[in-house]
Design an enzyme around this catalytic site. Sequence first.
Site, PDB file in Angstrom:
ATOM      1  N   TYR A  79      -9.316   8.755  -2.444  1.00 50.54           N
ATOM      2  CA  TYR A  79      -9.235   7.763  -3.515  1.00 50.54           C
ATOM      3  C   TYR A  79     -10.486   7.931  -4.396  1.00 50.54           C
ATOM      4  O   TYR A  79     -11.585   7.574  -3.991  1.00 50.54           O
ATOM      5  CB  TYR A  79      -9.216   6.384  -2.858  1.00 50.54           C
ATOM      6  CG  TYR A  79      -9.017   5.177  -3.745  1.00 50.54           C
ATOM      7  CD1 TYR A  79      -9.619   5.042  -4.992  1.00 50.54           C
ATOM      8  CD2 TYR A  79      -8.214   4.127  -3.306  1.00 50.54           C
ATOM      9  CE1 TYR A  79      -9.429   3.917  -5.762  1.00 50.54           C
ATOM     10  CE2 TYR A  79      -8.024   2.980  -4.073  1.00 50.54           C
ATOM     11  CZ  TYR A  79      -8.635   2.888  -5.294  1.00 50.54           C
ATOM     12  OH  TYR A  79      -8.466   1.763  -6.059  1.00 50.54           O
ATOM     13  N   ASP A 110     -15.688  -5.748  -5.325  1.00 53.85           N
ATOM     14  CA  ASP A 110     -14.630  -6.206  -6.217  1.00 53.85           C
ATOM     15  C   ASP A 110     -15.155  -7.036  -7.367  1.00 53.85           C
ATOM     16  O   ASP A 110     -16.084  -7.827  -7.207  1.00 53.85           O
ATOM     17  CB  ASP A 110     -13.596  -7.021  -5.431  1.00 53.85           C
ATOM     18  CG  ASP A 110     -12.697  -6.126  -4.606  1.00 53.85           C
ATOM     19  OD1 ASP A 110     -12.030  -5.265  -5.214  1.00 53.85           O
ATOM     20  OD2 ASP A 110     -12.666  -6.265  -3.366  1.00 53.85           O
ATOM     21  N   GLU A 133      -0.551  -0.754  -1.739  1.00 50.75           N
ATOM     22  CA  GLU A 133      -1.824  -1.134  -1.104  1.00 50.75           C
ATOM     23  C   GLU A 133      -1.842  -2.633  -0.951  1.00 50.75           C
ATOM     24  O   GLU A 133      -1.682  -3.369  -1.926  1.00 50.75           O
ATOM     25  CB  GLU A 133      -2.993  -0.740  -2.006  1.00 50.75           C
ATOM     26  CG  GLU A 133      -3.591   0.605  -1.677  1.00 50.75           C
ATOM     27  CD  GLU A 133      -4.782   0.900  -2.564  1.00 50.75           C
ATOM     28  OE1 GLU A 133      -4.912   2.063  -2.954  1.00 50.75           O
ATOM     29  OE2 GLU A 133      -5.557  -0.030  -2.891  1.00 50.75           O
TER      30      GLU A 133
END
Lengths: 299, 404
Positions: free
Chosen positions: A207, A93, A82
């Site tokens: 995911y 994040d 990735e």
Amino acid sequence: MNLPVAGYGGGSTKKAGGHTNKLACKSKRYVVFMSNISVRFKDVLSRGEKLFIPYIMAGDPDIALTEKVIYRLEESGADIIELGIPFSDPMADGPTIQAASERALKNDVTLSDVLALLARVRTKSSIPIILMGYYNPIFFYGAERFAVDAKRAGADGLIVVDLPPDEVDELKPFTDKEGIDIIFLAAPTSTDERLKLIASKSSGFVYYVSVTGVTGARSTLAAAIQHKSELIKSYMEIPVGIGFGISTPAHVTELCRSFDAVIVGSAIVRFLEDISSEDKLLDDVGNFVKELKSATKVN
Amino acid sequence: MEEMKARLSDMPDERGHFNEFGGKYVAETLMPALIELEAAYTHYKNDKEFNDELDYYLKEYVGRETPLFFARRLTDYLGGAKIYLKREDLNHTGAHKVNNTIGQVLLAKKMGKKRVIAETGAGQHGVATATAAAMFGIECEVFMGTEDIRRQALNVFRMKLLASKVTPVESGTNTLKDAMNEALRNWTATVENTFYVIGTVAGPHPYPAMVRDFQSVIGNETKRQIMAIEGRLPDYLVACIGGGSNAMGLFYPFKDDAGVRMIGVEAAGLGLDTGKHSASICAGKVGVLHGNKTYLLQDKNGQIQTTHSISAGLDYPGVGPEHSYFHEMKRAQYVSATDEEALSGFKVLTEEEGIIPALESSHAIAHVMKMAPKLPKDTIIVVNLSGRGDKDIYTVADIMGVTL
């Protein structure tokens, strides 16, 4: 292995052009073209292993070093890579990847630079690569132009953190046309209805986000993950990977009992925070990835 | 005009879009919370008990309705159109922000949430959220950029006095957008028990519509008041725009009144050509940030740019999606005023009317100073005086070279 997908039973290989083989699988009624990502899942899972997928930020701290790290990740056993696209406002994040994004942006790394890097990597490596980032740089570049250029550069998949299935129709027709997998996140908070929607729009794999929170290495995993895995997988006809918070071989081993792939980002990106020498960095990253990859082979 | 009216009435659509703007561009973890919020809001906005309770607090706690004051000396000073001030500065806590926080914190309580969080720039929304949280007895944490903490020390202390936790945000530009990033990150981790009180008409659906509805009390009152005073609707509505909540609150109830022209005033900072400003519509491009598609200040690679404005409350690189939509439909006009022009508006209103405006609202005054002299004396302008200037005294003193 238990993957109820039409194409998973095998089939004939043909050279489909581009950097890797495409596998065309004949099921009873249709020909299903498998993406490079799906082929890689099939191959690794058929060996009785799970996939190890490291994440790094493109251009952290510069593009040249990212290229070297990619090759080292592959040599050390990464099954898919990735590659993060830097963004000024990475809302999902934690501090580690925020800082990586800032380091890349300090060098003015652009989406075009990331695609150029990918094209260079493709002259030497055919490892499936997923681009991961936020939507604004892609939207600004132009959704259709991005899909065409990303495919030409050699991208196999795409994760756009802030483009959920509800909004993806402005991008997906173009990535579908180019044969780029779009991988969606499923979260601990996702309801049954959401999981159905995610399943209907995802390709390659899904995911699963291990924690209700942002990215970042954690020392312990949430207790409910294993329990949740069965529910998630019951909705998905494609493999399910897990990421966020995973930082040790022990985590990987534990999660490989229930998931098809394990994604590690921040724990790898941390090596890039303070680089004393390039060789040492590559060795440290390589050794860490080897450890994590071997933890996927316990089953 | 009929066609425009029909198209303007049905927004956002069921997916939360205002044509191409708006939407729900967030990570999956937050999607279920947005869906839950949308369902709760859709229910309560038509619930009589909820609305009665909201009206009660707006009247008895916030002090509504706020006056629509004819600024006679300012009108004479400028020598043209009649200028009315919608006195949102007289609300409890000193700005329009509280209209929305009372609504959202009340909703949070109905939804059984134990904690609220908020982002803040100037600190007005943070104070308004902390105030509502104190009054409703609910835990509150406010995220604020370190640069804003420095220039808005007074509001930081107010929030702490109100028993809120103020969490400094040291990332990116250390201002409002970064505070919003951090609030979103915190919400992502706490979404199961936490309600995120967004302070403007931006963010993912349903926030732009919900905040607009809570702020529409401004325009609804204005409409009644101007009809009572003048017997007709105003010719112009003028309001400053950061995210755009005070402007949308004033504009929205007039959106179908074709004769009422709306002007949003963005912060031109040191000038639109200097790159140091916060004028998203006047100088930005369409993009996606903080959950919605809208006009944004961004560089040629789609990275969000640093902004500048003398007023922390306008120092944001985006604008609410419905303003982008109004701009696209040409329903409202978007202009800008520089720091210097805003300071001049600040000074004139203070000296002529004895009202010290917030630096944000001073941008709207600055534009009125440009337009009013050129208009006939029977033209009516309503300007939203969105907040009072007490919080800006240190900034202004600093510029004047005065040490307090």
